[in-house]
Design a protein around this motif. Structure first.
Motif: not given
Length: 179
Positions: A141-144, A155-159, A27-29
């Motif tokens: 960073c954050g939580t979804l 998101a972690e692939k594109n950011f 749930k966190e990036h």
């Protein structure tokens, strides 16, 4: 009629599969990128602390040149808020300076309203490597919450590539001034 029912069952099955997958995803990036800029740390920091400067280098801030901007407070100080409302790509939201460690770190919170309500933290750090060289670290960073956490792998692939593009533009801007 059987075709319609089959199509609906396939759609429900796909949605169910995504919901089940989201149960097992984090749930966190957290994405961290760095770049070395050939400019003194204080110059780099003074530029970064002003959120209004971010539209000059931030790829996401440049997504819609016609977006509407609003400002609350004094830029470069804790509590300053920059809000925007733009096209589909830019969305709607606001960014606020939450904490500043003078010369070293700027912590901001970005709150999106559209296209999806979410909150993330964006941190920019500066570190002196030499009198005329500064390492800039950009962290997102954050939580979804479930089931929106299904978007974290994307998101972690594109950011990283977007963050790298922003940092490269920042480097070009600040080094151009040094020449």
């Amino acid at each position: 009629m059987n075709i319609v029912i089959t199509i609906l069952l396939v759609i429900v099955g796909i949605i169910g599969l995504f919901l089940i997958m989201a149960l097992f995803l984090k749930k966190e990036h957290y994405v961290k990128r760095e770049i070395v800029i050939n400019a003194p740390r204080q110059k780099v920091f003074d530029f970064l602390r002003l959120l209004k400067n971010q539209d000059k280098f931030n790829k996401w801030a440049k997504a819609d040149p016609d977006r509407k901007w609003e400002y609350k407070g004094i830029d470069g100080t804790v509590g300053f808020v920059i809000s925007w409302n733009g096209n589909k790509k830019a969305g709607e939201g606001e960014k606020q300076i939450m904490r500043i460690i003078e010369g070293k770190r700027i912590e901001t919170q970005i709150r999106f309203i559209k296209p999806m309500a979410t909150v993330a933290n964006v941190i920019m750090e500066t570190e002196t490597l030499s009198d005329n060289q500064t390492k800039v670290t950009l962290i997102n960073c954050g939580t979804l919450k479930y089931p929106m956490n299904i978007f974290i792998p994307m998101a972690e692939k594109n950011f990283p590539k977007d963050m790298d593009a922003s940092l490269t533009t920042l480097k070009e801007l600040l080094e151009k001034d040094e020449q």
